[in-house]
Write a protein that holds these residues in place. Sequence first.
Motif, short mmCIF file in Angstrom:
data_model
loop_
_atom_site.label_atom_id
_atom_site.label_comp_id
_atom_site.label_asym_id
_atom_site.label_seq_id
_atom_site.Cartn_x
_atom_site.Cartn_y
_atom_site.Cartn_z
N UNK A 178 0.84 -1.20 0.00
CA UNK A 178 0.00 0.00 0.00
C UNK A 178 0.87 1.24 0.00
N UNK A 212 -3.07 -6.49 -0.70
CA UNK A 212 -4.25 -5.63 -0.56
C UNK A 212 -3.98 -4.44 0.34
N UNK A 213 -4.73 -3.37 0.06
CA UNK A 213 -4.77 -2.21 0.94
C UNK A 213 -6.01 -2.34 1.83
N UNK A 214 -6.67 -1.23 2.14
CA UNK A 214 -7.88 -1.32 2.97
C UNK A 214 -8.97 -2.08 2.22
N UNK A 215 -9.11 -1.80 0.95
CA UNK A 215 -10.27 -2.32 0.23
C UNK A 215 -9.94 -2.72 -1.21
N UNK A 216 -8.69 -2.67 -1.58
CA UNK A 216 -8.32 -2.90 -2.98
C UNK A 216 -7.05 -3.70 -3.08
N UNK A 217 -6.90 -4.40 -4.22
CA UNK A 217 -5.58 -4.96 -4.49
C UNK A 217 -4.57 -3.84 -4.67
N UNK A 218 -3.30 -4.16 -4.49
CA UNK A 218 -2.28 -3.13 -4.66
C UNK A 218 -1.68 -3.22 -6.07
N UNK A 308 -7.03 -11.65 1.89
CA UNK A 308 -7.83 -10.61 1.23
C UNK A 308 -7.80 -9.33 2.05
N UNK A 309 -8.37 -8.28 1.45
CA UNK A 309 -8.46 -6.99 2.13
C UNK A 309 -9.31 -7.08 3.40
N UNK A 310 -10.16 -8.11 3.50
CA UNK A 310 -11.03 -8.20 4.69
C UNK A 310 -10.22 -8.45 5.96
N UNK B 427 -8.03 4.80 -1.66
CA UNK B 427 -8.36 3.48 -1.09
C UNK B 427 -9.37 3.62 0.06
N UNK B 443 -14.57 0.12 -9.79
CA UNK B 443 -13.32 0.83 -9.55
C UNK B 443 -12.42 0.58 -10.75
N UNK B 445 -9.60 -0.32 -13.02
CA UNK B 445 -8.52 -1.29 -12.76
C UNK B 445 -8.22 -2.05 -14.04
N UNK B 452 -11.45 -13.36 -5.86
CA UNK B 452 -11.91 -12.78 -4.60
C UNK B 452 -12.14 -11.27 -4.72
N UNK B 453 -11.63 -10.64 -5.76
CA UNK B 453 -11.76 -9.19 -5.91
C UNK B 453 -13.22 -8.76 -6.07
N UNK B 456 -14.00 -4.35 -9.17
CA UNK B 456 -12.99 -3.85 -10.11
C UNK B 456 -13.55 -3.92 -11.53
N UNK B 464 -9.26 4.60 -7.27
CA UNK B 464 -8.63 4.41 -5.97
C UNK B 464 -7.17 4.01 -6.14
N UNK B 466 -3.47 4.43 -3.55
CA UNK B 466 -3.06 4.94 -2.25
C UNK B 466 -2.06 6.07 -2.43
#
Lengths: 794, 794
Positions: A178, A212-218, A308-310, B427, B443, B445, B452-453, B456, B464, B466
């Motif tokens: 991130x 992942x960041x808070x809610x997204x892949x990086x 995952x971001x979760x 993010x 989003x 991308x 799992x995403x 996107x 988004x 960061x």
Amino acid sequence: MSVTPSSAPGGPSDEEIRALDTHWRAANYLAAGQIYLMANPLLREPLRPEHIKPRLLGHWGTSPGLNLVHTHLNRVISARDLDAVCVWGPGHGGPAVLANSWLDGSYTDTYPDVTRDEAGMARLFRRFSFPGGVPSHVAPETPGSIHEGGELGYALSHAYGAAFDNPGLLVACVIGDGEAETGPLAASWHGNKFLDPVHDGAVLPILHLNGYKIANPTVLARLPEGELDALLRGYGHDPLYVGGNDPLTVHHAMAGAMDTALDRITAIQQEARADGGTRRPHWPLIVLRTPKGWTGPAEVDGLPVEGTWRAHQVPLDQVRDNPSHLRQLEDWLRSYRPEELFDDHGRPAARVLDRVPEGTRRLGANPHANGGLLLRDLPMPPLERYAVPVDKPGATLHEPTRVLGDLLARVMADTAERRDFRLVGPDETASNRLQAVYTATGKAWQADTLPVDEHLAHDGRVMEILSEHTCQGWLEGYLLTGRHGLFSCYEAFVHIVDSMVNQHIKWLRTTRALPWRAPIASLNYLLTSHVWRQDHNGFSHQDPGFVDHVLNKSPEAVRVYFPPDANTLLATADHVLRSRDYVNVVVAGKQPCFDWLTLDQARAHCARGAGIWEWAGTDDSSREPDVVLACAGDVPTQEVLAAADLLRRHLPDLRVRVVNVVDLARLMPAEEHPHGMPDAEFDALFTHDRPVIFAYHGYPWLIHRLAYRRAVHPQLHVRGYKESGTTTTPFDMVVRNDVDRYRLVMDVIDRVPGLAVRAAAVRQEMADRRTRHHDWIREHGTDLPEVTDWTWQG
Amino acid sequence: MSVTPSSAPGGPSDEEIRALDTHWRAANYLAAGQIYLMANPLLREPLRPEHIKPRLLGHWGTSPGLNLVHTHLNRVISARDLDAVCVWGPGHGGPAVLANSWLDGSYTDTYPDVTRDEAGMARLFRRFSFPGGVPSHVAPETPGSIHEGGELGYALSHAYGAAFDNPGLLVACVIGDGEAETGPLAASWHGNKFLDPVHDGAVLPILHLNGYKIANPTVLARLPEGELDALLRGYGHDPLYVGGNDPLTVHHAMAGAMDTALDRITAIQQEARADGGTRRPHWPLIVLRTPKGWTGPAEVDGLPVEGTWRAHQVPLDQVRDNPSHLRQLEDWLRSYRPEELFDDHGRPAARVLDRVPEGTRRLGANPHANGGLLLRDLPMPPLERYAVPVDKPGATLHEPTRVLGDLLARVMADTAERRDFRLVGPDETASNRLQAVYTATGKAWQADTLPVDEHLAHDGRVMEILSEHTCQGWLEGYLLTGRHGLFSCYEAFVHIVDSMVNQHIKWLRTTRALPWRAPIASLNYLLTSHVWRQDHNGFSHQDPGFVDHVLNKSPEAVRVYFPPDANTLLATADHVLRSRDYVNVVVAGKQPCFDWLTLDQARAHCARGAGIWEWAGTDDSSREPDVVLACAGDVPTQEVLAAADLLRRHLPDLRVRVVNVVDLARLMPAEEHPHGMPDAEFDALFTHDRPVIFAYHGYPWLIHRLAYRRAVHPQLHVRGYKESGTTTTPFDMVVRNDVDRYRLVMDVIDRVPGLAVRAAAVRQEMADRRTRHHDWIREHGTDLPEVTDWTWQG
């Protein structure tokens, strides 16, 4: 997810790997425990709702990865007796670093009430993110830390700052994927072009791709492998890859990669130190690709969490109220087999501590991460050597920053052996007229040079890169590890680091309340090429608001100075370079500026912070003046003096007092700032009730906000920069913003009772001169000769 | 310096190359002329000192390179009938872009007094960097520009912003090797992971390596070729290299590289638009390596200038006074053979204009660079659909940003075809509870996705990454080219873009005075996850000072709103999304917040900007109240209402007025801000002389600075955030900063005359409650039930 085993020969035995895994499990258990438990820390009984914290706060996702890195750093530090610190970029994973500090005993050394046993573990858990406890992030309160990790972007520049001039130090730096998306981090990769393998330590970046960041892949985690590899090689690194989700496999690979990286670092340093370091090395870097929230719940309520971001913050919520989540939490915690990790008293088992270093080798106890312990006073030369002679005020001109440059050159020379002073700036050292420092040291540069280049040197201690973020990050890292420095910057563009200085001030403010944190050298800004003299660049380069920004922050850590001439700049610089635990903002011009004060006068004036310039006024101490002309800043001071000169000639019986303010916080109430003046002192300077015309360097309302409680405030009239700028002449800038001498005289006439009629002709004369100015510059493109030729005739 | 000729087949004829070179020479002549000449523009007579400007200002170093790029863009635009704009990162090279605009006639179209002949040329030269003239940089005054180039770092993010949702547009972007060192620029390379080849246009970065900054070599120019190539490929580009110092060779190579790049772009777009764009393409990029100050003086006073940092600004100085410099300047200018470039009237020769496009294809006249021309009103749905029902104030709770999310989802859906609205954020869209927008769009991308995403999409219009810098740059570029958007950001970290918003406000302020610039959509910030509710993250995430920063800037371009509940947030959002040419800062919480106003009440309240909440107070309109409780911000509003509730119960005969402020600039004097209230109106709300206890969201002194001229100011007592933060409970945050209901009641008792004695018991009760709070949270870790269960009982 690919696993790339280390290609290094040898490597740790399976037994050692199992010991490392035991340590890692213990750290993971302690990290999860901090987020969830307020009782039953060793799970001696089945988990019940009342054991769970009422508010579940903290970041689990990054913690297992940080624990893995810490475990493996412990191993190599022990095996190689390394002097090492680590910058934890994903510092919001506070539970991980706290867990490790507790395990290695440095937490208990720092906070004796948090003992390394069951009671202490319970306290460690409870106080995490709990009111009255400790923050959820790696923070000043965290032993071994020089980096907060709340606002992302600065890990790598902090790491380089720590490594400069610390040839024996290894600075590991975990960079989250991130954080890697931020601008400051992206810029800081090029720090390796400025790291001298002879005189500096090593930085080992560990890029942690948990995807992942808070809610997204990086972005970086989703690059194809070849593209990522090209990027990292393009950054000048020689990358090593570690990845997977099977712990033992990853431990093997990580141990191998660490060994390879450290072997390469040793080879680079040895070679450079043997031959003087003629080539820029390609330093190793580790890419660690492991699942976010690794070893945590794989699924919760049917949705994937681990990987995952979760998993970013609290993977299982509502644990007090949801029995199935409670059971899942208990299963999760027990999966670490706490009974193997801690003895009956809750102390870490011997196997857990097998590879944990001791004493100051522990990451939580290395003195470089509590830099004030290592700090030595700067050798400051006598200012007399550098002061400009002033036979009478306003008769000669000097460029203040050029005069300062000579002083800084001496400090550079006198620290040539100690190497604990650096000057940073975004390609502006010479533009800011500090180039005398090049007589004492060069500009750090490890890349190729051409014959035409000047002042570049592998071992230079002037740092220039066109990134204010990198300059700031380097300097913070350097100061936090116990050294000294100065950041010279165009005034307008220091706003680029507004948010960074926020975080540094917060750090300083917090450490002031931590007795175990030794004071560090202040972060000193020299803001020059300022709003009034951007002849080349115009409106985009005109902004004096950094001072406003800084004065919003904790007053105990913030100081602002406006030296009006060369000798006051010297006195100010001498003060700030000796000071501790402040952010000092010094605003001073680089253009020729009248010399007003001798060195002795300058010292006395700086010590007071604000004072009456008797020689410039026409009042005497027996009576209150008719008007106070006040000023802060070099250009406003010149205009006020010129206005006083005009008043003396045109209205000789007017009693004018001139007050100059160097230390802006003096204007604040004593109860709001340590430098604030008591009312009596303020009133003695500014009077109770006389008109005060205040010419200020920056936005005029700042003076009102500082002085609104004073008796004289209803009579206070402030002139300053009001966002009227362009590419124009110096005097036109003050005219556009109504800070010019003619306007100030008109202000006096408008505000002193009875003067409007008596001095109507003078007022008209001043207005005419402003008109003449407008006509003249549009025809000639230069300022009126009466302005450019003016000198003080007092 | 290496020359890499294009490998493209075909390419321009030698004749065409010579025509391009003629154009380039003309542009170089005009660029140098602007820096030096105030008369004799065509060198019809020998150069004399009086032809020279008295102040030599401007940046020559980058100008020949910009001219080269412009010349070659002209060629491909003409040849391919391209719709193209260019972002000039080294925008301090204003002379180059002005020269080209004058050559293509767009300058004269915009400023008819600057004719395309000798008189106009003289005017073009004279007004450059001259008082009353035009700035030295590419600026809002420059036709065809959306980018200032004074503060470096934002060229590439602006370019991506311009390209989004403009599928027919080519956005060329020159990136200087100085700018490339900045963090924001370094981060913005990854914009290509967000650019949809189907729905977006193309960005063609041109990395100009002229080797030097102000005083130093640049990092990228000194990378070994393989390392630079790896870096650019790591950024996801397929680079083309052009370099050299022989003009004709470079023209050939540049023409070939441009053709290759545009062919590749066409192929990428055609393929993606045929198959729906399933793979992320590797877009072309041109590396242009030419000498700094190319074609200028090779040496001056024995020191090398061309190809070094000494060419950065004015390569020959003191020209008026130094005859040898004067002769050197004349030789330099004549080296361009002006007699071949301009006809007898000073008009560009036909050969110069051979490849210059016409009409709106000219870079100086493309409407995308004057985006307001293309702007359409956003389709705003009726707010009634999204408003929350409010039967009585303070009886229900909603998360304001979540309610706003539903509205934004509708706007997203209603712009699905038009594609002229985007939401950007680092993010945090879901964290800020705006995730309803994902029902309408995804989003953006373009990289790989995993099963799992979620949400996107190649064509998503939520952006988004960061990087606050990249978010801001994208949005600025998008707005400046005539579209709409919103930036949602954690309040503390919006300081990261302090300096960027400075520049954008300066841009807006300048364009307001340029009638030919059509108004653009406002830049709207939603600042949430604010200072009072950083339960997870603590002190590092607590900073409400962005408002202070923005309010320092030009008042005509700045608006600040503190909607206290969901319906006022809707009304505010509706207003700001319809507005033009402002920076709007909206601060609103994401946590459950009491609903105070119905939609109609909210609209009326927002229209007034500040008003008495009669239902909340105990005064009546017949008399002045005993005290005014004022508030701005959702959390302070709640505490003020709770304090009013306590006062009503404990001191029922006290006449309490409650005033809520939504639009903060209403507090300013009418002459200082367009929204400022006249004194009479202010006094009607706040009284002349009654105690005013003001609970404010941010730093309390801001309210003083806005209101210090008001009659009631001596009675104004402001509570707000005073930098006391940590990881703790929401109510503890207000207690720590003395903004809590109990403290506010104590303030009332302390300040209303006569109340201290009469209400001593009430005061003690309030103090006791604060003590109870402290004890409770340290034991339980949660807020007092009397606080968490409180509802308004008015």
